[in-house]
Design an enzyme around this catalytic site. Structure first.
Site, short mmCIF file in Angstrom:
data_model
loop_
_atom_site.label_atom_id
_atom_site.label_comp_id
_atom_site.label_asym_id
_atom_site.label_seq_id
_atom_site.Cartn_x
_atom_site.Cartn_y
_atom_site.Cartn_z
N SER A 145 0.84 -1.20 0.00
CA SER A 145 0.00 0.00 0.00
C SER A 145 0.87 1.25 0.00
O SER A 145 1.98 1.24 0.57
CB SER A 145 -0.88 0.01 1.25
OG SER A 145 -1.50 1.27 1.41
N TYR A 159 -2.17 -1.12 10.20
CA TYR A 159 -2.37 -1.58 8.82
C TYR A 159 -1.20 -1.12 7.96
O TYR A 159 -0.59 -1.91 7.22
CB TYR A 159 -3.69 -1.04 8.30
CG TYR A 159 -3.88 -1.17 6.80
CD1 TYR A 159 -4.27 -2.38 6.24
CD2 TYR A 159 -3.65 -0.08 5.95
CE1 TYR A 159 -4.43 -2.50 4.86
CE2 TYR A 159 -3.82 -0.20 4.59
CZ TYR A 159 -4.21 -1.40 4.05
OH TYR A 159 -4.36 -1.52 2.69
N1 LIG Z 1 -8.42 0.12 -2.13
C1 LIG Z 1 -7.31 0.78 -1.84
O1 LIG Z 1 -7.25 2.02 -1.92
C2 LIG Z 1 -6.07 0.05 -1.41
C3 LIG Z 1 -4.90 0.80 -1.26
C4 LIG Z 1 -3.74 0.15 -0.89
C5 LIG Z 1 -3.74 -1.21 -0.68
N2 LIG Z 1 -4.89 -1.92 -0.81
C6 LIG Z 1 -4.82 -3.37 -0.58
O2 LIG Z 1 -5.29 -4.02 -1.74
C7 LIG Z 1 -5.80 -5.31 -1.38
C8 LIG Z 1 -7.19 -5.46 -1.96
O3 LIG Z 1 -8.00 -4.45 -1.43
P1 LIG Z 1 -9.33 -3.92 -2.16
O4 LIG Z 1 -9.22 -2.47 -2.28
O5 LIG Z 1 -9.62 -4.74 -3.35
O6 LIG Z 1 -10.37 -4.16 -0.99
P2 LIG Z 1 -11.64 -5.10 -0.84
O7 LIG Z 1 -12.54 -4.89 -2.00
O8 LIG Z 1 -12.12 -4.83 0.51
O9 LIG Z 1 -11.02 -6.58 -0.95
C9 LIG Z 1 -10.31 -7.13 0.11
C10 LIG Z 1 -10.14 -8.60 -0.13
O10 LIG Z 1 -9.49 -9.19 1.02
C11 LIG Z 1 -10.32 -10.24 1.51
N3 LIG Z 1 -10.32 -10.36 2.96
C12 LIG Z 1 -10.70 -9.40 3.85
N4 LIG Z 1 -10.73 -9.94 5.09
C13 LIG Z 1 -10.37 -11.25 4.96
C14 LIG Z 1 -10.23 -12.34 5.86
N5 LIG Z 1 -10.47 -12.21 7.16
N6 LIG Z 1 -9.84 -13.54 5.36
C15 LIG Z 1 -9.59 -13.71 4.05
N7 LIG Z 1 -9.72 -12.72 3.15
C16 LIG Z 1 -10.11 -11.51 3.60
C17 LIG Z 1 -11.71 -9.88 1.07
O11 LIG Z 1 -12.53 -11.02 1.05
P3 LIG Z 1 -14.08 -10.96 1.53
O12 LIG Z 1 -14.57 -9.58 1.32
O13 LIG Z 1 -14.74 -11.98 0.69
O14 LIG Z 1 -14.06 -11.34 2.96
C18 LIG Z 1 -11.49 -9.29 -0.30
O15 LIG Z 1 -11.42 -10.29 -1.29
C19 LIG Z 1 -5.74 -5.38 0.14
O16 LIG Z 1 -4.57 -6.05 0.53
C20 LIG Z 1 -5.65 -3.91 0.55
O17 LIG Z 1 -5.04 -3.76 1.79
C21 LIG Z 1 -6.06 -1.33 -1.18
#
Ligand SMILES: NC(=O)c1ccc[n+]([C@@H]2O[C@H](COP(=O)([O-])OP(=O)(O)OC[C@H]3O[C@@H](n4cnc5c(N)ncnc54)[C@H](OP(=O)(O)O)[C@@H]3O)[C@@H](O)[C@H]2O)c1
Length: 254
Positions: A145, A159
């Protein structure tokens, strides 16, 4: 995007593929010929390209809560039963789980954030390493991130620090696994408009962030997916390892 057969004959394991960045990336690997073993946390997609690919035998969808007892082991065991090698491992599952101010932080909050964003990545990679070693030019790509470098915003300290841990760990792993022909890199998203921010950021905060981004828009999951494919394909990035690719519209330049 790339050659449609870029990943033909390749097996890709991707976590957090039920939605957001992971779903877009899993679909992009499928569109480029991969066999995809996709993990989702609590929600498995029942429609769309991934579900359709599973019906055609080109994908396998597995749910596992990485915060539950044995969740990572259960997923790893299922993958081990499905395939004798892994070409690409994308560790993407993760989330903030909430905003936890430094004052009043509880041991449970600490344990939960670190377990999901840090420990589960190390445990899964360790469990799947023997299968990665069976592939010819394997690659690991970890989602970190922008907050790993900026420290994030209030309430996201653990985080952000857990993502910084994964960045540093990935660099060390890149050096250690290079003799096995395994490359290790990270994709570092900026502010990407997924469910993540619907949960943890107000509309006002997102709009203020948007205005501060040189490209003047928030990112999308589809903006992120090509970076994973690039770093996973030895034909495109075979001389790149131990690096972090920042995908943030210019939000961080350094
Ligand atoms: N969106 C941003 O701005 C951003 C920025 C920097 C980094 N990231 C990183 O990018 C990655 C994807 O994020 P996203 O934005 O696509 O968010 P998201 O739509 O919330 O997706 C998060 C994913 O992680 C899974 N997850 C959450 N809790 C979990 C658990 N207890 N066990 C197993 N899986 C779990 C979720 O599965 P379920 O929902 O099915 O539980 C979902 O598939 C993450 O690592 C996040 O930290 C995101």
């Amino acid at each position: 995007m790339f050659d449609r057969e870029l990943f033909k004959g390749r097996t890709v394991v991707i976590t957090g593929a039920g939605r957001g960045i992971g779903l877009a990336t899993a679909e992009a690997f499928l569109a480029h010929g991969a066999m995809v073993i996709a993990h989702a946390g609590r929600s498995l997609p029942k429609e769309g390209p991934l579900a359709e690919a599973e019906r055609q035998g080109r994908a396998r969808l597995i749910a596992a809560d990485f915060l539950s007892h044995n969740g990572v082991d259960l997923f790893a065991n299922t993958v081990q039963a499905e395939t004798d090698h892994i070409d690409v491992l994308i560790n993407n599952a993760g989330t903030m789980q909430g905003r936890f101010p430094a004052e009043g932080l509880t041991p449970q909050q600490y344990e939960s954030v670190v377990r999901l964003n840090q420990t589960s990545v190390v445990e899964l990679t360790t469990a799947l390493l023997p299968l990665l070693k069976q592939a010819k030019e394997a690659a690991i790509v970890n989602t970190v991130s922008i907050s790993a470098r900026t420290g994030g915003s209030p309430g996201s300290s653990l985080y952000s620090a857990s993502k910084a841990f994964i960045s540093t760990w990935s660099r060390a792993l890149a050096r250690e696994l290079a003799p096995d022909g395994i490359r290790v890199n990270c994709v570092s998203p900026g502010t990407i408009d997924t469910d993540f921010h619907q949960r943890y950021s107000s509309a006002e905060k997102l709009e203020a962030t948007r205005k501060s981004i040189p490209l003047q828009r928030l990112g999308t999951a589809e903006d992120c997916a090509p970076s994973y494919l690039f770093l996973a394909a030895a034909s495109l990035s075979g001389y790149i390892t131990g690096q972090v690719l920042e995908v943030n519209g210019g939000q961080l330049m350094a």
